[in-house]
Motif scaffolding. Structure first.
Motif, PDB file in Angstrom:
ATOM      1  N   TRP A  20       0.834  -1.206   0.000  1.00 28.93           N
ATOM      2  CA  TRP A  20       0.000   0.000   0.000  1.00 28.93           C
ATOM      3  C   TRP A  20       0.868   1.256   0.000  1.00 28.93           C
ATOM      4  N   HIS A  21       1.885   1.253   0.831  1.00 29.77           N
ATOM      5  CA  HIS A  21       2.805   2.399   0.889  1.00 29.77           C
ATOM      6  C   HIS A  21       3.509   2.596  -0.459  1.00 29.77           C
ATOM      7  N   THR A  22       3.949   1.491  -1.053  1.00 31.08           N
ATOM      8  CA  THR A  22       4.678   1.567  -2.327  1.00 31.08           C
ATOM      9  C   THR A  22       3.783   2.099  -3.441  1.00 31.08           C
ATOM     10  N   ILE A  23       2.573   1.593  -3.527  1.00 31.27           N
ATOM     11  CA  ILE A  23       1.669   2.086  -4.576  1.00 31.27           C
ATOM     12  C   ILE A  23       1.386   3.572  -4.363  1.00 31.27           C
ATOM     13  N   ASN A  24       1.224   3.992  -3.130  1.00 31.53           N
ATOM     14  CA  ASN A  24       1.014   5.419  -2.873  1.00 31.53           C
ATOM     15  C   ASN A  24       2.209   6.247  -3.309  1.00 31.53           C
ATOM     16  N   GLN A  25       3.430   5.713  -3.173  1.00 32.14           N
ATOM     17  CA  GLN A  25       4.623   6.422  -3.663  1.00 32.14           C
ATOM     18  C   GLN A  25       4.567   6.620  -5.174  1.00 32.14           C
ATOM     19  N   LEU A  26       3.923   5.693  -5.878  1.00 27.72           N
ATOM     20  CA  LEU A  26       3.838   5.768  -7.340  1.00 27.72           C
ATOM     21  C   LEU A  26       2.767   6.753  -7.808  1.00 27.72           C
ATOM     22  N   LYS A  27       1.934   7.224  -6.881  1.00 27.15           N
ATOM     23  CA  LYS A  27       0.913   8.244  -7.142  1.00 27.15           C
ATOM     24  C   LYS A  27      -0.006   7.891  -8.314  1.00 27.15           C
ATOM     25  N   PRO A  28      -0.691   6.749  -8.226  1.00 24.89           N
ATOM     26  CA  PRO A  28      -1.617   6.398  -9.310  1.00 24.89           C
ATOM     27  C   PRO A  28      -2.777   7.385  -9.369  1.00 24.89           C
ATOM     28  N   ASN A  29      -3.400   7.451 -10.530  1.00 22.37           N
ATOM     29  CA  ASN A  29      -4.567   8.305 -10.728  1.00 22.37           C
ATOM     30  C   ASN A  29      -5.652   7.953  -9.710  1.00 22.37           C
ATOM     31  N   LYS A  30      -5.880   6.658  -9.509  1.00 19.84           N
ATOM     32  CA  LYS A  30      -6.821   6.158  -8.509  1.00 19.84           C
ATOM     33  C   LYS A  30      -6.205   4.921  -7.879  1.00 19.84           C
ATOM     34  N   LEU A  31      -6.503   4.729  -6.596  1.00 20.61           N
ATOM     35  CA  LEU A  31      -6.056   3.542  -5.879  1.00 20.61           C
ATOM     36  C   LEU A  31      -7.242   2.999  -5.103  1.00 20.61           C
ATOM     37  N   ALA A  32      -7.585   1.745  -5.348  1.00 16.75           N
ATOM     38  CA  ALA A  32      -8.711   1.122  -4.663  1.00 16.75           C
ATOM     39  C   ALA A  32      -8.226   0.008  -3.743  1.00 16.75           C
ATOM     40  N   HIS A  33      -8.887  -0.081  -2.607  1.00 20.24           N
ATOM     41  CA  HIS A  33      -8.619  -1.161  -1.648  1.00 20.24           C
ATOM     42  C   HIS A  33      -9.491  -2.362  -2.014  1.00 20.24           C
ATOM     43  N   ILE A  34      -8.842  -3.482  -2.253  1.00 20.10           N
ATOM     44  CA  ILE A  34      -9.536  -4.740  -2.532  1.00 20.10           C
ATOM     45  C   ILE A  34      -8.944  -5.773  -1.581  1.00 20.10           C
ATOM     46  N   GLU A  35      -9.778  -6.428  -0.787  1.00 21.69           N
ATOM     47  CA  GLU A  35      -9.251  -7.364   0.212  1.00 21.69           C
ATOM     48  C   GLU A  35      -8.831  -8.700  -0.383  1.00 21.69           C
ATOM     49  N   SER A  36      -9.495  -9.142  -1.415  1.00 20.18           N
ATOM     50  CA  SER A  36      -9.250 -10.484  -1.941  1.00 20.18           C
ATOM     51  C   SER A  36      -8.305 -10.451  -3.139  1.00 20.18           C
ATOM     52  N   PHE A  37      -7.212 -11.239  -3.055  1.00 21.59           N
ATOM     53  CA  PHE A  37      -6.280 -11.295  -4.175  1.00 21.59           C
ATOM     54  C   PHE A  37      -6.942 -11.835  -5.444  1.00 21.59           C
ATOM     55  N   PRO A  38      -7.790 -12.868  -5.378  1.00 22.80           N
ATOM     56  CA  PRO A  38      -8.485 -13.306  -6.604  1.00 22.80           C
ATOM     57  C   PRO A  38      -9.295 -12.184  -7.251  1.00 22.80           C
ATOM     58  N   ASN A  39      -9.903 -11.318  -6.449  1.00 27.18           N
ATOM     59  CA  ASN A  39     -10.637 -10.186  -7.017  1.00 27.18           C
ATOM     60  C   ASN A  39      -9.694  -9.172  -7.657  1.00 27.18           C
ATOM     61  N   MET A  40      -8.517  -8.983  -7.062  1.00 23.62           N
ATOM     62  CA  MET A  40      -7.536  -8.084  -7.671  1.00 23.62           C
ATOM     63  C   MET A  40      -7.150  -8.585  -9.054  1.00 23.62           C
ATOM     64  N   LYS A  41      -6.846  -9.874  -9.143  1.00 22.28           N
ATOM     65  CA  LYS A  41      -6.471 -10.456 -10.437  1.00 22.28           C
ATOM     66  C   LYS A  41      -7.589 -10.267 -11.453  1.00 22.28           C
ATOM     67  N   ARG A  42      -8.824 -10.521 -11.034  1.00 23.76           N
ATOM     68  CA  ARG A  42      -9.970 -10.384 -11.941  1.00 23.76           C
ATOM     69  C   ARG A  42     -10.103  -8.949 -12.435  1.00 23.76           C
ATOM     70  N   LEU A  43      -9.953  -7.981 -11.550  1.00 21.92           N
ATOM     71  CA  LEU A  43     -10.092  -6.571 -11.931  1.00 21.92           C
ATOM     72  C   LEU A  43      -8.971  -6.116 -12.859  1.00 21.92           C
ATOM     73  N   VAL A  44      -7.763  -6.612 -12.643  1.00 18.57           N
ATOM     74  CA  VAL A  44      -6.653  -6.260 -13.532  1.00 18.57           C
ATOM     75  C   VAL A  44      -6.829  -6.933 -14.887  1.00 18.57           C
ATOM     76  N   LYS A  45      -7.166  -8.218 -14.895  1.00 17.52           N
ATOM     77  CA  LYS A  45      -7.336  -8.938 -16.167  1.00 17.52           C
ATOM     78  C   LYS A  45      -8.456  -8.336 -17.008  1.00 17.52           C
ATOM     79  N   SER A  46      -9.500  -7.848 -16.355  1.00 16.98           N
ATOM     80  CA  SER A  46     -10.627  -7.248 -17.092  1.00 16.98           C
ATOM     81  C   SER A  46     -10.399  -5.769 -17.387  1.00 16.98           C
TER      82      SER A  46
END
Length: 183
Positions: free
Chosen positions: A67-93
């Motif tokens: 979380w700290h590292t992604i904030n250092q990268l200053k993305p346009n938007k950053l969303a909290h997702i608790e489940s890693f399978p959901n993260m993969k699904r959101l990135v793949k889609s």
């Protein structure tokens, strides 16, 4: 004692009950890829922090180093997702542009389930990994001393670095990739 290593910042959040072993992975020695969909041309072309700041990212805010590292990268938007399978699904889609993952060594292109690291760039998780030892356990100092002696020996024999490289952390293929969040 923890069965797996933890980030030092997480152990230090509980000074009354946890003691950290010597570092298993030193601060600055844990690099990660910015993994995106293999079809996300915009993300795959990103090469600078300005490019990354135009993308959307996802992670879990309880994964403190990520979380700290992604904030250092200053993305346009950053969303909290608790489940890693959901993260993969959101990135793949392509609902999100990227998430952080250690490099995958199973494929020559470092791919992981239809996701690729954005080429030639990476980030560093600026924390160290340690075993947590409960200070409430009798003889916890003796246990810590024994663990630290073993870790010292494993480091001297280069076994820890070799083991982590074999699973993609500090992967030789990415050794010359640009670090976007140099400390």
């Amino acid at each position: 004692m923890s069965a797996d290593t933890l980030w030092l910042s997480d152990i230090n959040a509980h000074p009354e009950s946890l003691l950290a072993s010597k570092a298993v992975i030193n601060k600055g020695d844990y690099d990660v890829g910015l993994y995106t969909s293999k079809n996300n041309d915009k993300a795959l072309k990103a090469q600078t922090t300005d490019d990354i700041s135009r993308l959307t990212a996802i992670s879990n805010r309880f994964w403190t180093a990520d979380w700290h590292t992604i904030n250092q990268l200053k993305p346009n938007k950053l969303a909290h997702i608790e489940s890693f399978p959901n993260m993969k699904r959101l990135v793949k889609s392509e609902i999100a542009d990227y998430t952080l993952l250690h490099f995958r060594v199973s494929e020559s292109d470092l791919s992981y389930e239809e996701m690729l690291p954005i080429p030639n760039i990476k980030a560093v998780l600026w924390d160290s990994r340690h075993y947590a030892i409960s200070t409430h356990f009798p003889n916890h100092q003796r246990i810590a001393k024994a663990i630290n002696a073993g870790l010292k020996q494993l480091h001297q024999q280069n076994k820890i670095e070799t083991a982590y490289q074999s699973v993609g952390i500090n992967h030789p293929l990415t050794a010359d990739w640009k670090v976007l969040n140099a400390n």
